[in-house]
Design a protein around this motif. Structure first.
Motif, PDB file in Angstrom:
ATOM      1  N   VAL A  58       0.856  -1.195   0.000  1.00  0.00           N
ATOM      2  CA  VAL A  58       0.000   0.000   0.000  1.00  0.00           C
ATOM      3  C   VAL A  58       0.888   1.240   0.000  1.00  0.00           C
ATOM      4  CG1 VAL A  58      -1.913  -1.159   1.153  1.00  0.00           C
ATOM      5  CG2 VAL A  58      -0.186   0.045   2.519  1.00  0.00           C
ATOM      6  N   ASP A  59       0.275   2.400  -0.113  1.00  0.00           N
ATOM      7  CA  ASP A  59       1.096   3.605  -0.241  1.00  0.00           C
ATOM      8  C   ASP A  59       0.327   4.863   0.117  1.00  0.00           C
ATOM      9  OD1 ASP A  59       3.544   4.805  -0.836  1.00  0.00           O
ATOM     10  OD2 ASP A  59       2.818   5.470  -2.779  1.00  0.00           O
ATOM     11  N   VAL A 127      -5.082   3.717  -7.246  1.00  0.00           N
ATOM     12  CA  VAL A 127      -5.766   4.543  -6.255  1.00  0.00           C
ATOM     13  C   VAL A 127      -5.729   5.991  -6.717  1.00  0.00           C
ATOM     14  CG1 VAL A 127      -5.174   2.995  -4.337  1.00  0.00           C
ATOM     15  CG2 VAL A 127      -3.720   4.982  -4.817  1.00  0.00           C
ATOM     16  N   THR A 128      -6.547   6.809  -6.057  1.00  0.00           N
ATOM     17  CA  THR A 128      -6.634   8.221  -6.454  1.00  0.00           C
ATOM     18  C   THR A 128      -6.069   9.135  -5.369  1.00  0.00           C
ATOM     19  OG1 THR A 128      -8.855   8.406  -5.515  1.00  0.00           O
ATOM     20  CG2 THR A 128      -8.703   7.777  -7.839  1.00  0.00           C
ATOM     21  N   SER A 129      -5.468   8.566  -4.324  1.00  0.00           N
ATOM     22  CA  SER A 129      -4.935   9.287  -3.160  1.00  0.00           C
ATOM     23  C   SER A 129      -6.058   9.804  -2.266  1.00  0.00           C
ATOM     24  CB  SER A 129      -4.031  10.481  -3.547  1.00  0.00           C
ATOM     25  OG  SER A 129      -2.811  10.005  -4.039  1.00  0.00           O
ATOM     26  N   GLY A 130      -6.182   9.144  -1.117  1.00  0.00           N
ATOM     27  CA  GLY A 130      -7.226   9.532  -0.174  1.00  0.00           C
ATOM     28  C   GLY A 130      -6.865  10.777   0.634  1.00  0.00           C
ATOM     29  N   TYR A 146     -14.064  14.878  -6.373  1.00  0.00           N
ATOM     30  CA  TYR A 146     -14.321  13.467  -6.694  1.00  0.00           C
ATOM     31  C   TYR A 146     -14.539  13.199  -8.176  1.00  0.00           C
ATOM     32  CZ  TYR A 146     -14.021  10.670  -2.481  1.00  0.00           C
ATOM     33  OH  TYR A 146     -13.551   9.958  -1.426  1.00  0.00           O
ATOM     34  N   ARG A 149     -11.197  13.518  -9.862  1.00  0.00           N
ATOM     35  CA  ARG A 149     -10.280  12.484  -9.381  1.00  0.00           C
ATOM     36  C   ARG A 149     -10.553  11.153 -10.064  1.00  0.00           C
ATOM     37  NH1 ARG A 149     -10.373  12.414  -2.890  1.00  0.00           N
ATOM     38  NH2 ARG A 149     -10.054  10.169  -2.723  1.00  0.00           N
ATOM     39  N   TYR A 150     -11.807  10.786 -10.105  1.00  0.00           N
ATOM     40  CA  TYR A 150     -12.133   9.485 -10.697  1.00  0.00           C
ATOM     41  C   TYR A 150     -12.218   9.551 -12.219  1.00  0.00           C
ATOM     42  CZ  TYR A 150     -12.321   6.893  -6.370  1.00  0.00           C
ATOM     43  OH  TYR A 150     -11.957   6.251  -5.209  1.00  0.00           O
ATOM     44  N   ALA A 218      -8.846   0.007  -5.544  1.00  0.00           N
ATOM     45  CA  ALA A 218      -9.339   0.170  -4.165  1.00  0.00           C
ATOM     46  C   ALA A 218      -9.998   1.535  -4.066  1.00  0.00           C
ATOM     47  CB  ALA A 218      -8.193   0.075  -3.165  1.00  0.00           C
ATOM     48  N   ASP A 220     -14.080   3.154  -2.482  1.00  0.00           N
ATOM     49  CA  ASP A 220     -15.337   2.652  -1.965  1.00  0.00           C
ATOM     50  C   ASP A 220     -16.547   3.489  -2.368  1.00  0.00           C
ATOM     51  OD1 ASP A 220     -15.997   0.433  -0.681  1.00  0.00           O
ATOM     52  OD2 ASP A 220     -15.919   1.290   1.349  1.00  0.00           O
ATOM     53  N   SER A 221     -16.314   4.705  -2.805  1.00  0.00           N
ATOM     54  CA  SER A 221     -17.409   5.603  -3.154  1.00  0.00           C
ATOM     55  C   SER A 221     -18.143   5.068  -4.383  1.00  0.00           C
ATOM     56  CB  SER A 221     -16.850   6.981  -3.481  1.00  0.00           C
ATOM     57  OG  SER A 221     -15.910   6.858  -4.529  1.00  0.00           O
ATOM     58  N   PHE A 236      -9.583  -4.565  -4.129  1.00  0.00           N
ATOM     59  CA  PHE A 236      -9.087  -4.581  -2.748  1.00  0.00           C
ATOM     60  C   PHE A 236     -10.110  -3.794  -1.927  1.00  0.00           C
ATOM     61  CE2 PHE A 236      -5.599  -2.843   0.268  1.00  0.00           C
ATOM     62  CZ  PHE A 236      -5.730  -3.926   1.114  1.00  0.00           C
ATOM     63  N   HIS A 238     -12.527  -3.676   2.182  1.00  0.00           N
ATOM     64  CA  HIS A 238     -12.637  -4.113   3.565  1.00  0.00           C
ATOM     65  C   HIS A 238     -13.880  -4.988   3.673  1.00  0.00           C
ATOM     66  CE1 HIS A 238      -9.683  -1.099   4.584  1.00  0.00           C
ATOM     67  NE2 HIS A 238     -10.417  -0.164   4.018  1.00  0.00           N
ATOM     68  N   THR A 334     -16.039   8.794   1.511  1.00  0.00           N
ATOM     69  CA  THR A 334     -16.968   7.711   1.823  1.00  0.00           C
ATOM     70  C   THR A 334     -16.867   7.322   3.301  1.00  0.00           C
ATOM     71  OG1 THR A 334     -16.495   6.977  -0.412  1.00  0.00           O
ATOM     72  CG2 THR A 334     -17.782   5.483   0.974  1.00  0.00           C
TER      73      THR A 334
HETATM   74  C1  LIG Z   1      -9.195  -1.182   0.896  1.00  0.00           C
HETATM   75  C2  LIG Z   1      -8.703   0.135   0.444  1.00  0.00           C
HETATM   76  C3  LIG Z   1      -7.304   0.303   0.294  1.00  0.00           C
HETATM   77  C4  LIG Z   1      -6.782   1.517  -0.136  1.00  0.00           C
HETATM   78  N1  LIG Z   1      -5.422   1.659  -0.283  1.00  0.00           N
HETATM   79  C5  LIG Z   1      -4.926   2.880  -0.634  1.00  0.00           C
HETATM   80  C6  LIG Z   1      -3.544   3.096  -0.709  1.00  0.00           C
HETATM   81  O1  LIG Z   1      -2.724   2.217  -0.474  1.00  0.00           O
HETATM   82  N2  LIG Z   1      -3.099   4.335  -1.069  1.00  0.00           N
HETATM   83  C7  LIG Z   1      -3.968   5.371  -1.336  1.00  0.00           C
HETATM   84  O2  LIG Z   1      -3.503   6.465  -1.683  1.00  0.00           O
HETATM   85  N3  LIG Z   1      -5.276   5.184  -1.257  1.00  0.00           N
HETATM   86  C8  LIG Z   1      -5.785   3.990  -0.924  1.00  0.00           C
HETATM   87  N4  LIG Z   1      -7.140   3.827  -0.855  1.00  0.00           N
HETATM   88  C9  LIG Z   1      -7.928   5.024  -1.082  1.00  0.00           C
HETATM   89  C10 LIG Z   1      -8.610   5.155  -2.388  1.00  0.00           C
HETATM   90  O3  LIG Z   1      -7.703   5.316  -3.442  1.00  0.00           O
HETATM   91  C11 LIG Z   1      -9.508   6.346  -2.345  1.00  0.00           C
HETATM   92  O4  LIG Z   1      -8.817   7.528  -2.587  1.00  0.00           O
HETATM   93  C12 LIG Z   1     -10.139   6.531  -1.007  1.00  0.00           C
HETATM   94  O5  LIG Z   1     -10.664   5.329  -0.611  1.00  0.00           O
HETATM   95  C13 LIG Z   1     -11.226   7.563  -1.072  1.00  0.00           C
HETATM   96  O6  LIG Z   1     -12.043   7.266  -2.134  1.00  0.00           O
HETATM   97  P1  LIG Z   1     -13.398   6.474  -1.976  1.00  0.00           P
HETATM   98  O7  LIG Z   1     -14.310   7.457  -1.279  1.00  0.00           O
HETATM   99  O8  LIG Z   1     -13.773   6.151  -3.376  1.00  0.00           O
HETATM  100  O9  LIG Z   1     -13.115   5.271  -1.139  1.00  0.00           O
HETATM  101  C14 LIG Z   1      -7.670   2.606  -0.432  1.00  0.00           C
HETATM  102  C15 LIG Z   1      -9.047   2.420  -0.295  1.00  0.00           C
HETATM  103  C16 LIG Z   1      -9.580   1.218   0.117  1.00  0.00           C
HETATM  104  C17 LIG Z   1     -11.078   1.070   0.248  1.00  0.00           C
END
Ligand SMILES: Cc1cc2nc3c(=O)[nH]c(=O)nc-3n(C[C@H](O)[C@H](O)[C@H](O)COP(=O)(O)O)c2cc1C
Ligand SMILES: Cc1cc2nc3c(=O)[nH]c(=O)nc-3n(C[C@H](O)[C@H](O)[C@H](O)COP(=O)(O)O)c2cc1C
Lengths: 449, 449
Positions: A58-59, A127-130, A146, A149-150, A218, A220-221, A236, A238, A334
């Motif tokens: 992960v990162d 990933v898109t960087s959380g 969002y 980003r997506y 990965a 979830d939104s 990937f 939860h 999310t």
């Molecule tokens: C299981 C899981 C693992 C994730 N691993 C990473 C990660 O390693 N690095 C990262 O920058 N974001 C990671 N994310 C974040 C997603 O890239 C995304 O930016 C973040 O979940 C917010 O977007 P979402 O609202 O679509 O979930 C992960 C998200 C999930 C659900």
């Protein structure tokens, strides 16, 4: 095609579970494991000996002083995986790279180089960087919203996959007799002009053993699920309980089917925390002890992360959960929204929210080897997942899984005993996407656009 | 401090010398060497056995069908070097990364990861991308003009070096007894806001064995020399004859001194082509044969490269060298201008220019082992260079240098016999830059701004 078996991933030095910011205190784990290439190589070899399909890194590209300890200082995933590649032979190598702060040409090239170096074992966790603060490290005042980003993420993956098709498999005759190195008819520019990227191509790297490294995703939104259904091959995620895991997997498969994809080409692998001991009771005490190391203060600080590292320490713990406006809107939205909803629906105070999150960190995979094997098999056969991504920290804990749980699952035919292929794609049983340029001559199912 | 000795670099699979687009035809070189990690690892081990200071990987991110063959398909330099790192122990690992199409945060992190993985052997060859067409692979209509290109390069390197100072050397007590992982006073944000980049920091990676990986620089224009004098510690260049080499080195040292730097902290290492045989005569015939494999047609096509891959095949070969306006203005401008000047000064036709370039590709380092050792020693003692970057293609040719020339140079004390340090910086005898944040407490010479 062989019988469907459970896929196995190892998240090396996974941080995120209860008390895991404290993994460095474990006597078995060197305090500087996150910067020690030999630590990672040793764990990857153990996972390979246990016939795991892949290791997963992960990162993030943004830290604060409150970030989980191992995040404060760690190796860049692809640089690390290349070093692991030349000390292993079968295990897949999946690295996280963000589409928000990397150029598609560079991503295509680095992953394709890893695929060449490893003989076909590369995977990309898209990933898109959380962390919204990441923007500040890349000359931006604000993280992308969002939709952007997506939108960028989808187009980014499409460009990368297009660049991977730059050369047909037989583009390089390299015939020393005739002196012909390249067949120029089999080199293809991309000439992509899209909303976010313009990339002419071709990539300066020939077709790799996998042709297309495996796309992990990965997020979830709504937007994240749509991206996964469009281009993800492994998701990937939860999984808090079986019902939720089943619903998530079913939804992703439906979304993929609605896009014209074969849902069998999309695998769901939640990250799971294992707590194994001789008896169920001992395992439960072990989890209690582990959860106990997570102090309330630490949890309060980490609550800030999904909200863009909002500082929750400044509020009254016993007042209702604070109104914090749209903090987190460009972060882990999310997750932030579901915490807000939890507080609202239950009328929780800030203290109650934090305590609830600590309690909710309990894993469904706690017990004796038999119990854990039963639970995994049950979830798998019920359609809760196609495989599991196991967090690997202390080697002795991992060995409890490989030496005591896996033999049970193998005995029952749930897990295979040997690698079935030389490539990650092959071991995961995923279809091999045809090169779009060869397609016309040899029709084969393409991935959804 | 030991006596000044000649530094040794090995440019693995260097392309650019006469006939080197044809290296793949060499029976000793696998036709796919440029994508074969094992080929690189084997050559790096040979260079390490010969106590070379470093291996060097050049790069580009743009190809046409006329590009040198090995450029059409090759591994990304840093991904490759990480794999080499874990199969070697002493040799330096220098990779080319362009400041024009990479984010400083990503560059800082990848090179620092390599420095951790290799135990302090990383170097960065800072380039700005000579091929103007590269822009098209990075969502730009045009390559940056020279002032922008080099303005970005200088600021980019400054940001990267600033990020490398994010953590003081003792920022991580990681004391399992007291539970203290980080000393937050020793973690420093960068808060850079410049003309081209804004980077908050800190880097998510602790101080590496070298603290600051070694900065290599290659670029020949006024702007390029200024960049080298400002931030370069080793200059990669060409050297056609001793007078030119001396003048170049002297100029760079003066420029560095004018910027307040100690000129001893700036080494010049030209890339050189060795042609070695038992006797001088045999060596000359060997070079003739090699030059002979470079066809006129191929040279005519490759002439286009410095001019942004301008197509010269459409002109009358026997008419005066064509007026082609400002083609090359954003490409390899210095090289393009010197070719234009050559044509103008001599009133050359296109054919004469091409023929002249083919002839000019003769190396000054041709002869018996004695002769080559004499020439190298002479240039070195006259101040022509501080070391040499030897192009490594066929292993048996490289062995002629390591087994027959190096022993002579060692005998004479020109080359050292053992590694003197664990780090690249140490072996090159370069000063260790202090961390800017520790500076106040422990004053030490800093690099020029
Ligand atoms: C299981 C899981 C693992 C994730 N691993 C990473 C990660 O390693 N690095 C990262 O920058 N974001 C990671 N994310 C974040 C997603 O890239 C995304 O930016 C973040 O979940 C917010 O977007 P979402 O609202 O679509 O979930 C992960 C998200 C999930 C659900
Ligand atoms: C000896 C030498 C080696 C170089 N190596 C590379 C390289 O590997 N990759 C690259 O993109 N540019 C390379 N360059 C190009 C420079 O980065 C620069 O863009 C180019 O020389 C044009 O700039 P200039 O006019 O300042 O020389 C090299 C230049 C020189 C002189």
């Amino acid at each position: 095609m062989s019988r469907r078996t459970l896929k196995l991933g190892a998240v090396l030095l996974g941080v995120g579970g209860p008390g895991q910011h404290n993994t460095w205190l474990d006597p078995e784990i060197p305090a500087n494991a996150s910067v020690d290439v030999n630590w990672y190589i040793a764990r990857a070899k153990e996972a390979e000996a246990a016939k795991f399909d892949l290791v997963f890194i992960v990162d993030s590209q943004f830290i604060t002083r409150n970030s989980p300890n191992h995040y404060l200082s760690r190796l860049e995933p692809l640089t690390l995986l290349s070093a692991i590649a030349v000390h292993t032979g079968n295990i897949g190598l999946v690295g996280t790279l963000t589409t928000s702060y990397n150029e598609p040409f560079n991503v295509a090239r680095r992953l394709y180089s890893l695929d060449h170096i490893s003989g076909g074992r590369a995977g990309w966790n898209v990933v898109t960087s959380g962390d919204a603060g990441t923007a500040g490290n890349y000359s931006r005042d604000e993280h992308f919203d969002y939709p952007t980003r997506y939108g960028r993420a989808l187009e980014h993956v499409q460009v990368v996959r297009g660049l991977w098709d730059s050369y047909e498999a037989d583009a390089f005759p390299r015939d020393k007799e005739s002196g012909v190195f390249l067949d120029p008819e089999k080199q293809h520019a991309l000439n992509h002009r899209g909303e976010y990227f313009s990339v002419v191509g071709p990539l300066n790297l020939e077709r790799s053993p996998q042709g297309q490294p495996v796309i992990f995703q990965a997020g979830d939104s709504e937007e994240g699920r749509d991206l996964g259904a469009s281009v993800g091959e492994v998701i990937f995620t939860h999984a808090a309980n079986l019902a939720q895991a089943k619903a998530f997997r079913a939804e992703l498969r439906e979304r993929a089917a609605a896009k014209g994809r074969d849902p069998e080409g999309l695998l769901t692998l939640p990250g799971i925390q294992l707590v194994i001991a001789d008896t169920d009771e001992e395992a439960r005490s072990k989890e209690d002890a582990r959860l106990g190391t997570k102090s309330f203060d630490r949890a309060l600080k980490e609550l800030g992360r999904p909200f863009g590292w909002h500082d929750f320490t400044r509020y009254d713990l016993d007042a209702p959960f604070p109104e914090i406006g749209d903090a987190g809107e460009r972060s882990f939205r999310t997750q932030a929204n579901s915490i807000k909803k939890l507080a609202r629906d239950n009328g929780f105070t800030l203290r109650q929210v934090v305590q609830h999150l600590i309690d909710a960190a309990r894993s469904p995979f706690v017990g004796s080897p038999e119990t854990v094997a039963d639970t995994i098999q049950h979830w798998f056969s019920e359609g809760g997942f196609d495989g599991i991504n196991v967090t690997v920290n202390a080697p002795s804990e991992f060995a409890l899984f490989t030496d005591r749980v896996l033999p049970i699952l193998r005995e029952r035919g749930v897990v295979r005993s040997e690698y079935e292929s030389d490539t990650l794609r092959g071991n995961l049983g995923l279809p091999v996407p045809a090169n779009r340029h060869t397609d016309a001559r040899h029709p084969a199912p393409a991935l959804a656009p």
